[in-house]
Design a protein around this motif. Structure first.
Motif, PDB file in Angstrom:
ATOM      1  N   ALA A1008       0.832  -1.207   0.000  1.00 33.53           N
ATOM      2  CA  ALA A1008       0.000   0.000   0.000  1.00 33.53           C
ATOM      3  C   ALA A1008       0.868   1.260   0.000  1.00 33.53           C
ATOM      4  O   ALA A1008       2.089   1.188  -0.074  1.00 33.53           O
ATOM      5  N   ASP A1009       0.216   2.386   0.137  1.00 32.69           N
ATOM      6  CA  ASP A1009       0.889   3.685   0.182  1.00 32.69           C
ATOM      7  C   ASP A1009       1.720   3.770   1.465  1.00 32.69           C
ATOM      8  O   ASP A1009       1.175   3.830   2.552  1.00 32.69           O
ATOM      9  N   ARG A1010       3.047   3.810   1.309  1.00 28.69           N
ATOM     10  CA  ARG A1010       3.913   3.691   2.488  1.00 28.69           C
ATOM     11  C   ARG A1010       3.811   4.909   3.398  1.00 28.69           C
ATOM     12  O   ARG A1010       3.851   4.783   4.616  1.00 28.69           O
ATOM     13  N   GLY A1011       3.686   6.069   2.776  1.00 33.05           N
ATOM     14  CA  GLY A1011       3.551   7.272   3.607  1.00 33.05           C
ATOM     15  C   GLY A1011       2.319   7.178   4.487  1.00 33.05           C
ATOM     16  O   GLY A1011       2.325   7.561   5.669  1.00 33.05           O
ATOM     17  N   TYR A1012       1.251   6.643   3.911  1.00 41.01           N
ATOM     18  CA  TYR A1012       0.000   6.509   4.663  1.00 41.01           C
ATOM     19  C   TYR A1012       0.191   5.530   5.830  1.00 41.01           C
ATOM     20  O   TYR A1012      -0.247   5.783   6.952  1.00 41.01           O
ATOM     21  N   ILE A1013       0.880   4.448   5.556  1.00 46.39           N
ATOM     22  CA  ILE A1013       1.107   3.457   6.618  1.00 46.39           C
ATOM     23  C   ILE A1013       1.960   4.077   7.728  1.00 46.39           C
ATOM     24  O   ILE A1013       1.699   3.888   8.915  1.00 46.39           O
ATOM     25  N   PHE A1014       2.956   4.874   7.327  1.00 43.71           N
ATOM     26  CA  PHE A1014       3.764   5.552   8.344  1.00 43.71           C
ATOM     27  C   PHE A1014       2.891   6.452   9.208  1.00 43.71           C
ATOM     28  O   PHE A1014       3.077   6.554  10.418  1.00 43.71           O
ATOM     29  N   SER A1015       1.941   7.116   8.549  1.00 46.46           N
ATOM     30  CA  SER A1015       1.080   8.001   9.360  1.00 46.46           C
ATOM     31  C   SER A1015       0.246   7.177  10.335  1.00 46.46           C
ATOM     32  O   SER A1015      -0.043   7.621  11.448  1.00 46.46           O
ATOM     33  N   LEU A1016      -0.135   5.953   9.933  1.00 46.06           N
ATOM     34  CA  LEU A1016      -0.868   5.073  10.871  1.00 46.06           C
ATOM     35  C   LEU A1016       0.026   4.687  12.043  1.00 46.06           C
ATOM     36  O   LEU A1016      -0.417   4.641  13.196  1.00 46.06           O
ATOM     37  N   VAL A1017       1.276   4.408  11.723  1.00 43.65           N
ATOM     38  CA  VAL A1017       2.222   4.050  12.792  1.00 43.65           C
ATOM     39  C   VAL A1017       2.335   5.214  13.761  1.00 43.65           C
ATOM     40  O   VAL A1017       2.293   5.064  14.975  1.00 43.65           O
ATOM     41  N   ARG A1018       2.459   6.389  13.178  1.00 43.53           N
ATOM     42  CA  ARG A1018       2.598   7.570  14.034  1.00 43.53           C
ATOM     43  C   ARG A1018       1.368   7.735  14.922  1.00 43.53           C
ATOM     44  O   ARG A1018       1.473   8.023  16.120  1.00 43.53           O
ATOM     45  N   ALA A1019       0.190   7.526  14.315  1.00 47.77           N
ATOM     46  CA  ALA A1019      -1.051   7.663  15.093  1.00 47.77           C
ATOM     47  C   ALA A1019      -1.045   6.675  16.248  1.00 47.77           C
ATOM     48  O   ALA A1019      -1.426   7.005  17.386  1.00 47.77           O
ATOM     49  N   HIS A1020      -0.586   5.472  15.969  1.00 50.32           N
ATOM     50  CA  HIS A1020      -0.543   4.454  17.028  1.00 50.32           C
ATOM     51  C   HIS A1020       0.404   4.893  18.147  1.00 50.32           C
ATOM     52  O   HIS A1020       0.104   4.788  19.328  1.00 50.32           O
ATOM     53  N   TYR A1021       1.559   5.429  17.743  1.00 47.62           N
ATOM     54  CA  TYR A1021       2.516   5.893  18.748  1.00 47.62           C
ATOM     55  C   TYR A1021       1.907   6.987  19.613  1.00 47.62           C
ATOM     56  O   TYR A1021       2.124   7.051  20.813  1.00 47.62           O
ATOM     57  N   LYS A1022       1.165   7.861  18.954  1.00 45.53           N
ATOM     58  CA  LYS A1022       0.533   8.949  19.714  1.00 45.53           C
ATOM     59  C   LYS A1022      -0.406   8.376  20.755  1.00 45.53           C
ATOM     60  O   LYS A1022      -0.457   8.824  21.904  1.00 45.53           O
ATOM     61  N   GLN A1023      -1.178   7.388  20.335  1.00 47.84           N
ATOM     62  CA  GLN A1023      -2.112   6.737  21.270  1.00 47.84           C
ATOM     63  C   GLN A1023      -1.349   6.202  22.480  1.00 47.84           C
ATOM     64  O   GLN A1023      -1.754   6.405  23.624  1.00 47.84           O
ATOM     65  N   VAL A1024      -0.244   5.515  22.195  1.00 43.69           N
ATOM     66  CA  VAL A1024       0.522   4.921  23.296  1.00 43.69           C
ATOM     67  C   VAL A1024       1.067   6.024  24.194  1.00 43.69           C
ATOM     68  O   VAL A1024       0.997   5.952  25.418  1.00 43.69           O
ATOM     69  N   ALA A1025       1.578   7.089  23.566  1.00 45.03           N
ATOM     70  CA  ALA A1025       2.184   8.168  24.355  1.00 45.03           C
ATOM     71  C   ALA A1025       1.147   8.794  25.279  1.00 45.03           C
ATOM     72  O   ALA A1025       1.413   9.087  26.446  1.00 45.03           O
ATOM     73  N   THR A1026      -0.060   8.980  24.754  1.00 41.81           N
ATOM     74  CA  THR A1026      -1.114   9.577  25.579  1.00 41.81           C
ATOM     75  C   THR A1026      -1.385   8.683  26.778  1.00 41.81           C
ATOM     76  O   THR A1026      -1.524   9.148  27.908  1.00 41.81           O
ATOM     77  N   ARG A1027      -1.427   7.398  26.524  1.00 42.25           N
ATOM     78  CA  ARG A1027      -1.741   6.459  27.601  1.00 42.25           C
ATOM     79  C   ARG A1027      -0.595   6.390  28.618  1.00 42.25           C
ATOM     80  O   ARG A1027      -0.831   6.196  29.811  1.00 42.25           O
ATOM     81  N   LEU A1028       0.620   6.570  28.129  1.00 46.56           N
ATOM     82  CA  LEU A1028       1.777   6.435  29.026  1.00 46.56           C
ATOM     83  C   LEU A1028       1.699   7.402  30.207  1.00 46.56           C
ATOM     84  O   LEU A1028       2.201   7.111  31.283  1.00 46.56           O
ATOM     85  N   GLN A1029       1.049   8.556  29.970  1.00 48.54           N
ATOM     86  CA  GLN A1029       1.023   9.546  31.043  1.00 48.54           C
ATOM     87  C   GLN A1029       0.300   9.010  32.258  1.00 48.54           C
ATOM     88  O   GLN A1029       0.662   9.296  33.385  1.00 48.54           O
ATOM     89  N   SER A1030      -0.746   8.197  32.009  1.00 46.25           N
ATOM     90  CA  SER A1030      -1.543   7.763  33.158  1.00 46.25           C
ATOM     91  C   SER A1030      -1.342   6.285  33.468  1.00 46.25           C
ATOM     92  O   SER A1030      -1.979   5.746  34.352  1.00 46.25           O
ATOM     93  N   ALA A1031      -0.461   5.627  32.712  1.00 49.19           N
ATOM     94  CA  ALA A1031      -0.343   4.171  32.890  1.00 49.19           C
ATOM     95  C   ALA A1031       0.257   3.853  34.254  1.00 49.19           C
ATOM     96  O   ALA A1031       1.231   4.472  34.664  1.00 49.19           O
ATOM     97  N   PRO A1032      -0.348   2.887  34.943  1.00 48.47           N
ATOM     98  CA  PRO A1032       0.220   2.515  36.241  1.00 48.47           C
ATOM     99  C   PRO A1032       1.547   1.779  36.070  1.00 48.47           C
ATOM    100  O   PRO A1032       2.393   1.792  36.936  1.00 48.47           O
ATOM    101  N   ASN A1033       1.704   1.140  34.933  1.00 52.04           N
ATOM    102  CA  ASN A1033       2.937   0.370  34.734  1.00 52.04           C
ATOM    103  C   ASN A1033       3.476   0.671  33.343  1.00 52.04           C
ATOM    104  O   ASN A1033       3.308  -0.118  32.418  1.00 52.04           O
ATOM    105  N   PRO A1034       4.111   1.840  33.184  1.00 53.75           N
ATOM    106  CA  PRO A1034       4.515   2.244  31.828  1.00 53.75           C
ATOM    107  C   PRO A1034       5.487   1.257  31.183  1.00 53.75           C
ATOM    108  O   PRO A1034       5.509   1.105  29.979  1.00 53.75           O
ATOM    109  N   ALA A1035       6.282   0.573  32.008  1.00 53.04           N
ATOM    110  CA  ALA A1035       7.289  -0.330  31.417  1.00 53.04           C
ATOM    111  C   ALA A1035       6.631  -1.379  30.538  1.00 53.04           C
ATOM    112  O   ALA A1035       7.156  -1.748  29.493  1.00 53.04           O
ATOM    113  N   ALA A1036       5.449  -1.840  30.954  1.00 50.81           N
ATOM    114  CA  ALA A1036       4.773  -2.878  30.160  1.00 50.81           C
ATOM    115  C   ALA A1036       4.394  -2.318  28.792  1.00 50.81           C
ATOM    116  O   ALA A1036       4.596  -2.968  27.760  1.00 50.81           O
ATOM    117  N   LEU A1037       3.880  -1.101  28.791  1.00 49.28           N
ATOM    118  CA  LEU A1037       3.489  -0.483  27.516  1.00 49.28           C
ATOM    119  C   LEU A1037       4.708  -0.222  26.647  1.00 49.28           C
ATOM    120  O   LEU A1037       4.685  -0.444  25.445  1.00 49.28           O
TER     121      LEU A1037
END
Length: 2047
Positions: A1008-1037
């Protein structure tokens, strides 16, 4: 939009860490030139946030490649042939396909036939095998690539070749003379021998004076030769535990087999041979009560016997002549029996009668029974002729298989080195789910045992009433019991010989259960082996892969008891009828043995005269492909007349019954109890069942069921499950379109069809698991078809997408659940994986799809989806149309027509994505559990869509419609969210989902369109980063995110995906003001540094944007290495392993073999250098000594990088930033820049992680473009460059070669385990371990059969987890490991050397070059000092020569230490055993002298340093070779003579003097070599050499330090401490001469309290040396700090030796110095240590807890000892050494030296008479001595320590009598006391000291008695006054004092010496003294008794009274002796009498 973006940005900023802000603010304030750079790049976007990637496709279009076609061009875009479609023929085991040919097949059979004959459709990614996922770097692959390495030569591995020089004892040179007395050898002989030596080869160009640039160029060219191409091939493979990306293509689906056993029937022999006997074999499982195989029929009759059946036989088919069979057992268990049943031709009489002759007659009696036998033969012949087609049961027996398997034992159970290798996917797949049964007592393997030949001798006769399987199971169970009932029966004796063995892999001449020829089948005429079909004991979950359609019929019993007429010998005939006419019986019944292959009818055996027989028969039928309503089984019951009576037929039919095979289109199987009709059934009976009462028919027993029979089908066509049957039927009806259709009781019209289909889809989840798994491919194919080709019902399209999707989810879930045991480590079910990979295809027969989709499709679909997206839009539309008017004609071109066109060509991937996104929670949950399956299905669908539609040439952006990509985005977001939310609830699922998502995105990158897939990866990372702030156990994430990144990076085109060839766009500076331009001056270049280069080496915005994946990976690493990261050691390991793994794959990837390409690849990892540099303080310290690591950095660190709070006050703006709300101070995501305080306190990296990180750094340095590295180095600030050098220094230390010896030694303990324990613990505490790793680890630990020992954590044994898992390695393996390690060490060092050269070239012109070059030289020196190969040393020494020639001032104007270091290193290499090393080292040393001379004719410094180095070298190096060093000295002399440039100067002369001096020192130290094994002698020699250097303080100090380290090595800590005290005194003397400082010690005198010996060091005074002279006392020790170091070392040694009181004395001298230097940190430490010392003194006050030493006098007698002859020493031995121990040690040592029978130990302590000794022998006299103190001394020596420190006098006593015996009567017992004085006080700097003075005293008997009584009195007093009191001890002493039985007790002493007054008045005094002693003794006895009375309990009263009685008797006896008066005592005589030591009667000896 902008607002939301802005908000998000602000939100992210809040996450920026305090440390980063602090740095940023402080930099802006200070404007520090070098730090502002970083803020502009790194801090543009914080590392915790993923930067927006470039649009990949746009970049490729917009930036045309600048490179020529070739390997570099290939990096730019994926290859054109990346994807290919393969059609792989389905593997067929047999030579014929076995698939029915006939054309008229119904839909279901046709579908099955198609499926079993289709090829596999495989989409192959051509380059996927290059990815780490598919070709992992393992220990084995590494071993393969390491072949052909050149062996590096190392000094430490070359065997020593010097003489030991101990053979020739008489030679005066080798005499171990007392070292003090021999003068140093004169120079003359030395000069002479040096002149005669041969020199090594000279370096031809050394004396030429070439330009430095030419020299550098030449050196570089030489360095480039013979280099290892791949660095990481030399490093251990990455840890397999971390390999989350590991995949393998699934094995193609194959037919299931269990463990296979080959059984061969060899012979069957009875006592009498009269008739044919037929055999049957089958397996039975007693525990499961189940027959687990079909029957195998064999015939072992001789041809003559077979001839009896000629009348009935057709020509036997070859397939029925088989005598061997392969049985398959899926669930091996100890309860399996091989049952043998025998039958014979039916004859008159019951079974017992027929068996009788076999039981009675014996072969031996053949002659005797001749007539009987003849008779029997005749009868048999008649029966065979008449009844040859009928059989009767005869006998049976059973073989217990477990006995064979276990008694014979396995073929080779000793597991190999890979004992814990996990079974491959294929193996587990073949073994199937039966793995579960391999545990506990069931462990029983049939796959590996030694073949056995059995002879079965006992058969049991069959009993007519007990023929059923139930009875058989009872018999078998009984057989296992010891007291089996069967054993009591009389057996039928026979001999059946069978062979049982594991079946070989490819056996020739095999027939499948369908009688097809299994490949290989070389010749159709060979006697075949039959594969026997298994009926597994429990479910087997495996999909059908080939056509099989068999039916087994088991008649169980028949009850004709109520049937009238002659019905006794009953036989049942079975026929498979295609119609009702007899001619329609089909030949589908398999033949048994020696008959035709297929028959039209078959009979059960006959039980004689039994109206209700039981049967054990099994009929095997081949079902026709197409079973119709008319097909049925027809049973006819016959009465067989055994006797030939006239008019009686042979067989009379007495009943009929049948079973129709199809009912409602389903095959009928299972148990039946059928009524039997007396008459022939009427026409058309076959469509009804016999249960229907047909008119006019007579039934046996009034139409009750009397015939019990069971049908079992083994079919890959008929599912035999109602839900599956219904589903298939409905689907086929739809395909055929035949309405109305009858389904069971209901008739289906088109109208009800949709409803039924939906219900059937929903009911699929209820199907029973075994058939569902077996037909999983069919089911999934049909479901896919329903999704893609929605059926047309009533002219309307029915959208079943949702129902089919849900059904798919349920099927996947059920298959997973039932195959849990064989899932791979990622939780994938291999069966489903194989379906997707091989079997799944897009429906539509041909592999071609319509070329293009009409544009309207896209448009309409887009419109439809625009709104809220109802759950199933299409369904709603079609329903509304059809319900309003079903007959409505669809007008072409109307909306409906449009819809139908859309629906007609759905794409599976689009539909799957849509259904997944809109699915309800229950289904979604199921799909999530097995998300990988749906992801893979979508990917393959997309690939097929592109390949079949020729869309691969389409630009990627146009390949898939936008709505589909939106669905994908929604899907990725929702699955990502699930990962994040479930990480704490269900870690295992989270891990699986995380991996599935990563693999999905990775797959999409290929299509598929690689740039688009990269943007999906980035979106996923953002999701994880947002969660990391409140995660009780960030190491697992974070762990999950790291796994995610690692999987993405394992893409085979990872390099291309990082856009390696596009130049980085320079960072857009946030404000083009001061920060980015004016202030960016670097250390070395006057112009501003190049921002492009900087951003390439930092994790800058441009870098992360362009090299997106690489940026992600390195960012993960950076965040993991952040000192404040949690779960650190686990994350360190994960992140570093990920990078290491990728670099390994680049090293072995042929696409990147070209150096220019590799340089481009290396650019993706440049920030690794900065990262490692910043992590430096937390890397494992490989270099010895803690101070090594950051010393270069601190040396260069003029200002610690603008830290805001470094000065103790906090910069207010920083304080504000920290205190302000947005910045959470505790957040964890900063990346340390510079060695901030936080960085040092962070979690340190384990040794293994550090080493791996360093090897990655070396990889980058090795492969990166040198010019680029040079530009980068030029831009570095001074402290950063310092840390870079530190990093290189650490690399050298980490990869230092350990030597073969080390590899041989490391052979028992697992070092890696201990390294990893910390990480493991942390995992456990943080809960981050995750079920996946846990499962992987467990499954590794679980060996294939679960019963071998758990081998997993024996992992590596060596320091760095060397390659093999076994503990004991073979010699070859050790050799190989050493070879690899040697190459790694060499290559690592050469890479460091290359980098150092680059740094040197960079700093040539800079102002700060001195400090940098000094640091560079330190690294070079370190490299020369560590264990290096000859190859490296050539280049290292060449670099060192170039450095010194370019920058001589470095050594001769700056730091003396560097020069000293260099001299030492060079001298060491001059003594090398390897000539090339010597050649280069001599050249370097010569040039060093020449350089020094040329600078200022000042040769003194190098002379001094070389002399010192030689002393140091000889003193500390064990295997030092003076012979080789002499050759090097000669080589240097030769250079001096040949150097024309300095011919006119005094240089050559000076060199000659120096060489001879060195030669002399060498000769002096040869002796030391000879005494390596004798520690005392060695120490004496070192002591002598040290004394020889009394005038050269530096050298004396060196030797004292050598002695200290030698002592420490031997464990003599007190002596080591003394050496350091002497060294400190020496330095103190020198410092006192230099300046009068109040805080420094005055000189030796200050140390008198520590040791009285220290005054020796006062020899340094003005007349010996002037402190200012060049080269003298110039070492680092001759300073305040040096003195502090020496004292600290002394204190440390004292502490180790337990001499805590001395520690205090040492610190008394140290504390003033520290106070003067205001070093409060050290002061705190010192006082802490003092506190510890004093505490220990308190706790160990009695002194017994620390025993300081044991002393022995050792005398040597005999010429053999040379100068030791008649010398006496006091030896100090470790505490509690027994006399026997030292005696044994010395005897053994000297015996080894002088030979056997030469050394004798003198056993007594008497004076030795030299004349009585044998001159040829060596005598040693050893006596235990005790320290002696005069009375005045004891006042001062109060403590136990005082009485063991500073000892000079020692005493030993020798008892004797005048007649020469040692002991005699009291009156004649004398004692000799010998007092020895030593030259120095113990402890001293050596452990033996010569005796310098000796006195002897002889005590008369009365004096001996006085001493004894005084001792006894003291003991009593001690026991009485002890606190706390010890009753036991007191009673012991009392018993010994007053007990009546004491021999030579007090009473006897008194009677001998006090009964008479002596005649000699001189003895009055002694007499009186003894009386006083006795009085005192009595008094003490009384006190003791009183004390004892107070202590005892009531139980000891009697004992006490007894003691009192004894005492009163003793006192009465003593009374008269003590009261008698003496004559007047003599007047006191001269004082000599008073002093008991100096009386005139003494013999005094001075030595």
């Amino acid at each position: 939009m902008a607002a939301s973006e802005r908000r998000a940005f602000a939100h992210k900023i809040n996450r920026t860490v305090a440390a980063e802000v602090r740095k940023q603010v402080s930099r802006e304030r200070s404007g520090s030139p070098h730090s502002s750079r970083r803020s502009s790049s790194s801090l543009g976007v914080p590392l915790t946030e993923v930067i927006e990637p470039l649009d990949f496709e746009d970049v490729l279009l917009s930036r045309p490649p600048e490179v020529e076609p070739g390997p570099l061009r290939d990096l730019i875009e994926f290859p054109a042939d990346d994807l290919e479609l393969l059609k792989q023929p389905r593997e067929c085991r047999t030579t014929e396909s076995g698939v029915p040919e006939d054309g008229k097949l119904d839909a279901q059979v046709r579908a099955a036939v198609e499926m079993y004959s289709e090829d596999w459709v495989i989409v192959r990614r051509r380059y996927q095998h290059l990815s780490t996922a598919y070709s992992p770097i393992t220990t084995e692959t590494q071993r393969e690539r390491q072949k052909g390495l050149t062996c590096q030569v190392f000094e430490q591995d070359t065997p020593g070749d010097e003489r030991t020089g101990l053979e020739d004892v008489d030679d005066s040179q080798h005499c171990s003379g007392s070292p003090e007395d021999t003068p140093r050898s004169s120079g003359a002989s030395g000069v002479f021998s040096l002149r005669n030596l041969a020199a090594d080869s000279l370096l031809p160009t050394l004396l030429e004076r070439a330009a430095p640039e030419d020299v550098d160029r030449r050196n570089e060219a030489l360095r480039r030769q013979h280099r290892a191409p791949a660095l990481l091939t030399l490093y251990p493979a990455p840890d397999e535990d971390e390999a989350v990306e590991r995949c393998s293509h699934p094995e193609p689906p194959r037919e299931h087999f269990g463990q296979r056993i080959l059984v061969k029937c060899l012979s069957l022999k009875f006592e009498i041979e009269i008739e044919p006997i037929f055999g049957t074999l089958a397996l039975y499982d007693v525990r499961e009560k189940k027959k687990i195989s079909e029957n195998f029929y064999f015939d072992l009759n001789s041809d003559s016997v077979k001839g009896l059946l000629r009348a009935h036989g057709t020509h036997p088919a070859i397939s029925t002549l088989a005598r061997s069979a392969i049985f398959s057992v899926t669930y091996p268990s100890p309860d399996i029996f091989l049952v043998v049943k025998l039958e014979k031709v039916l004859q008159q009489g019951d079974i017992s009668e027929c068996c009788e002759p076999y039981m009675v007659m014996k072969e031996a009696d053949t002659v005797k029974n001749k007539e009987k036998l003849e008779k029997l033969r005749l009868a048999a012949e008649q029966f065979c002729t008449r009844l040859g087609r009928y059989r009767m049961p005869f006998a049976w027996t059973a073989v217990h298989l477990a006995n064979i398997v276990s008694s014979v034992g396995p073929q080779d159970r000793d597991s190999d080195s890979e004992g814990e290798r996990r079974p491959t996917w294929a193996e587990r797949r073949r073994r199937g789910p039966q793995d579960r049964s391999y545990s506990g007592d069931d462990a029983c393997s049939f796959s590996s045992f030694r073949p056995a030949t059995l002879t079965v001798t006992n058969f049991f006769k069959q009993e007519a009433e007990r023929l059923s399987d139930e009875d058989l199971f009872k018999f078998l169970a009984d057989m296992r019991r010891p007291s089996s009932l069967l054993r009591r029966l009389r057996p039928v004796t026979a001999q059946l010989k069978i062979d049982i063995s594991p079946a070989p892999e490819n056996l020739h001449f095999c027939l499948s259960p369908e009688l097809l020829h299994v490949k290989p089948y070389p010749d159709p005429r060979g006697r075949p082996t039959k594969e026997i079909l298994e009926f597994p004991a429990r479910e087997v979950y495996a999909p059908h892969t080939c056509y099989r359609n068999l039916l087994f019929v088991y008649p169980h019993s028949l009850n004709f008891s109520s049937r009238q007429g002659s019905v006794r010998n009953l036989a049942v005939r079975i026929q498979y009828m295609a119609g009702e006419d007899q001619s329609q019986a089909l030949p589908v019944i398999f033949g048994k043995s020696s008959c035709s292959e297929f028959a039209r009818e078959a009979f059960t055996p006959v039980v004689y005269h039994n109206k209700s027989p039981e049967f054990y028969e099994e009929f095997k039928l081949r079902l026709p492909a197409c079973v119709t309503e008319n097909h049925h089984l027809f049973f006819t019951f016959y009465h067989v007349s055994c006797q030939p009576r006239p008019g009686t037929a042979l067989e009379t039919p007495v009943g009929f019954t049948w079973i129709p095979l199809l009912q409602h289109g389903r095959l009928r199987t299972g148990p039946f109890c059928l009524p039997v009709s007396v008459d022939q059934p009427p026409p058309s009976y076959s469509v009804l069942t016999p249960d229907v009462a047909l008119p006019g028919m007579r039934w046996v027993d009034g139409h009750k069921g009397v015939f019990s029979v069971e049908l079992t089908a083994v079919s890959s066509v008929h599912p035999q499950d109602p839900h599956l049957d219904k589903f298939f039927t409905l689907v086929h009806v739809l395909e055929e379109g035949i309405f109305p259709f009858r389904l069971k009781e209901t008739v289906l019209s088109e109208g009800t069809m949709e409803q039924e289909l939906r219900a059937s889809l929903a009911a699929l989840r209820l199907a029973s698991p075994e058939p569902l798994v077996a037909f999983s491919h069919h089911v999934l194919d049909k479901l896919v078809r329903l999704v893609v080709r929605p059926p047309v019902i009533c002219g309307q399209m029915v959208n079943l997408g949702r129902g089919a999707f849900e059904a798919m989810a349920h099927v996947a879930s059920l298959v997973h659940r039932n195959l849990e045991a064989v899932q791979d480590s990622r939780g994938h079910c291999p069966l489903l994986a194989a379906y997707v990979h091989y079997a799944f295809r897009l429906p539509g027969g041909d592999l071609g799809l319509p070329g293009e989709v009409p544009p309207a499709t896209v448009q309409a679909a887009t419109l439809a989806r625009g709104a809220g997206r109802p759950a199933s839009l299409y369904l709603a539309r079609s329903k509304s149309i059809s319900s309003s008017n079903p007959d409505l004609a669809v007008v072409p071109g109307s909306v409906d027509d449009e819809v139908s066109r859309i629906l007609a060509s759905k794409l599976l991937h689009e539909e799957l994505a849509l259904q997944w996104v809109v699915s309800g929670s229950a289904v979604r949950e199921l799909v999530l559990q097995h998300a990988w399956f749906f992801f893979q299905l979508m990917v393959k669908s997309m690939e097929l869509h592109l390949l079949l539609g020729q869309r691969l040439d389409t630009p990627r952006k146009l390949r898939f419609p936008g709505r589909f990509l939106d669905d994908i985005a929604a899907l990725v977001a929702s699955v990502g969210l699930e990962v994040i939310t479930r990480v704490h609830k269900d870690m295992e699922l989270a891990e699986r989902l995380n991996a599935s998502l990563a693999f999905f995105l990775s797959d999409l990158l290929s299509i598929a369109d690689r740039g688009y897939i990269f943007s999906l990866v980035r979106a996923h990372y953002k999701q994880v980063a947002t969660r990391l702030q409140s995660a009780p156990n960030p190491a697992a994430l974070l762990t999950l995110r790291m796994d995610f990144t690692r999987i993405l990076c394992s893409h085979e085109h990872y390099v291309t995906l990082n856009l390696p060839c596009c130049p980085l766009s320079p960072p857009a500076s946030p404000s083009p003001s001061v920060s980015s331009t004016t202030s960016q001056s670097s250390t070395f270049s006057s112009q501003a540094p190049d921002p492009k280069v900087i951003s390439m080496f930092e994790l800058s915005g441009p870098f992360r944007q362009q090299h997106f994946l690489s940026g992600l990976l390195l960012t993960e690493l950076a965040l993991a290495l952040d000192p404040e990261a949690e779960g650190a050691s686990l994350l360190h390991k994960k992140a570093i392993t990920a990078v290491h793994n990728l670099l390994c794959s680049h090293d072995v990837d042929s696409r990147y073999a070209d150096a220019t390409v590799k340089a481009k690849v290396a650019e993706l990892y440049l920030p690794l250098l900065s990262l490692a540099r910043d992590t430096l303080p937390r890397l494992h310290g490989f270099a010895e000594g803690s101070g090594q690591r950051s010393r270069l950095a601190s040396m260069l660190d003029s200002d610690t990088e603008g830290e805001g709070d470094i000065g103790g006050t906090i910069n207010p703006s920083v304080a504000m930033a920290i205190a302000g709300g947005p910045l959470a101070p505790g957040s964890r995501t900063s990346i340390s820049q510079g060695p901030s305080t936080a960085a040092r306190s962070g979690c340190p990296l384990s040794a293994e992680s550090s080493r791996t990180l360093l090897v990655c750094v070396l990889w980058v340095l090795k492969n990166a473009e040198p010019a680029l590295l040079q530009r980068w180095a030029a831009d570095l600030a001074l402290p950063q460059l310092g840390r870079l050098l530190d990093l290189l220094y650490l690399c050298l230390a980490a990869f230092e070669y350990k030597g073969k010896k080390a590899f041989e030694r490391i052979n028992s303990l697992t070092f890696k385990k201990s390294l990893d324990m910390k990480a493991r613990l942390e995992e456990a505490i943080l809960g981050t371990i995750g079920a996946r790793q846990e499962m992987v680890r467990r499954s590794r630990e679980r060996s294939p059969f679960g019963n071998q020992e758990n081998v997993r954590w024996r992992k590596s044994v060596t320091h760095w987890r060397q390659t093999s898992d076994r503990v004991d390695k073979t010699k070859d393996e050790v050799e190989h490991e050493a070879l690899v390690d040697g190459n790694l060490a060499t290559e690592a060092s050469l890479v460091v050397l290359d980098m150092l050269e680059i740094i040197v070239q960079t700093v040539m012109l800079s102002e700060a070059r001195e400090s940098i070059l000094g640091a560079v030289l330190k690294v070079v020196l370190y490299s020369l000092g560590s264990a290096q190969s000859a190859l490296f040393l050539q280049h290292g020494l060449a670099t060192q020569r170039a450095l010194v020639s370019k920058f001589p001032e470095l050594l001769f104007e700056e730091d003396t230490e560097l020069c000293a270091d260099l001299c030492l290193r060079l001298l060491r290499h001059c003594g090398s055993r390897i000539s090339t090393i010597r050649t280069h080292a001599s050249a370097s040393l010569y040039l060093l002298m020449r350089q020094n001379f040329e600078i200022g004719h000042n040769f003194a410094r190098v002379k001094m340093l070389v002399t010192m180095s030689l002393s140091s070298l000889v003193g500390t190096t064990q295997n030092f070779s003076e012979e080789h060093l002499r050759r090097s000295l000669k080589t240097i002399l030769t250079y001096a003579e040949e150097d024309l440039g300095l011919r006119d100067s005094t240089f050559a002369e000076q060199v000659q003097d120096l060489m001879f001096n060195l030669h002399m020192i060498l000769t002096d130290t040869v002796k030391m070599k000879e005494h390596q094994e004798d520690p005392e002698m060695l120490m004496d020699l070192m002591y002598r050499i040290a004394r020889g250097y009394q005038g050269s303080p530096d050298l004396r100090l060196t030797w004292l330090q050598n002695m200290a380290s030698k002592h420490a090595e031997l464990g003599n800590h007190a002596e080591a401490a003394q050496c350091m005290v002497h060294a400190a005194a020496l330095v103190a003397e020198y410092l006192a001469l230099l300046e009068d400082s109040r805080h420094l010690p005055v000189g030796c005198v200050s140390f008198q309290n520590v040791s009285s010996n220290v005054l020796e060091e006062s020899a340094i005074s003005d007349d010996i040396l002037s402190p200012d002279e060049e080269g003298f006392c110039s070492g680092k020790n001759f300073t305040d700090l040096g003195l502090v170091g020496l004292l600290e070392q002394a204190a440390a040694y004292f502490t180790m030796g337990g001499l805590y009181e001395a520690v205090n004395e040492v610190y008394k001298n140290l504390i003033p110095i520290l106070e003067a230097h205001r070093d409060y940190k050290k002061l705190a430490a010192v006082h802490g240590k003092l506190q510890e010392a004093f505490t220990k003194i308190m706790h160990q006050s009695s002194g017994w807890e620390r025993v300081f030493g044991t002393y022995f006098r050792v005398g040597f007698y005999g010429a053999r000892f040379g100068d030791l002859d008649e010398q006496e020493f006091v030896y100090k031995e470790p505490s509690i050494t027994k006399l026997a121990e030292i005696s044994h040690r010395l005897e053994e040592f000297y015996t080894e030296r002088f030979g056997d029978d030469v050394v004798e130990i003198i056993k007594d302590s008497n004076p030795v008479d030299k004349l009585k000794l044998d001159p040829q022998k060596a005598y040693i006299q050893i006596t235990y001595v005790e320290p002696h103190f005069d009375t005045y001394e004891l006042k001062d020596r109060v403590t136990y320590f005082d009485r063991n420190y500073g000892l000079r006098a020692f005493l030993f006593c020798t008892p004797f009598t005048p007649d020469g015996r040692a002991h005699g009567e009291l009156a004649e017992q004398h004692k000799r006391k010998t007092l020895l004085s030593t030259e120095h006080a113990f402890p001293y700097i050596k452990t033996r000291i010569r005796v310098c003075h000796r006195e002897e005293t002889v005590l008369t008997p009365v004096e001996v008695a006085i001493e004894d009584m005084q001792k006894k009195t003291r003991e009593l007093a001690f026991a009485t006054e002890q606190d706390p009191p010890d009753a036991k001890m007191l009673q012991m002493v009392l018993q010994g004092s007053v007990g009546p039985t004491v021999n030579q007790g007090p009473l006897e002493v008194a009677q001998v010496f006090l009964s008479e007054i002596p005649e000699d008045p001189k003895l009055f005094r002694h007499h009186n003294k003894l009386r006083l002693c006795f009085k005192d003794f009595c008094k003490k006895c009384e006190d003791a008794l009183r004390k004892n009375k107070a202590l005892i309990g009531p139980d000891q009263k009697e004992y006490h009274r007894e003691l009192e009685r004894h005492y009163s008797r003793l006192r009465e006896a003593l009374q008269p002796l003590l009261t008698q008066r003496l004559p007047q005592l003599l007047a006191p005589s001269s004082t000599s009498l008073r002093n008991s030591i100096n009386r005139s009667s003494f013999r005094k000896t001075d030595l």
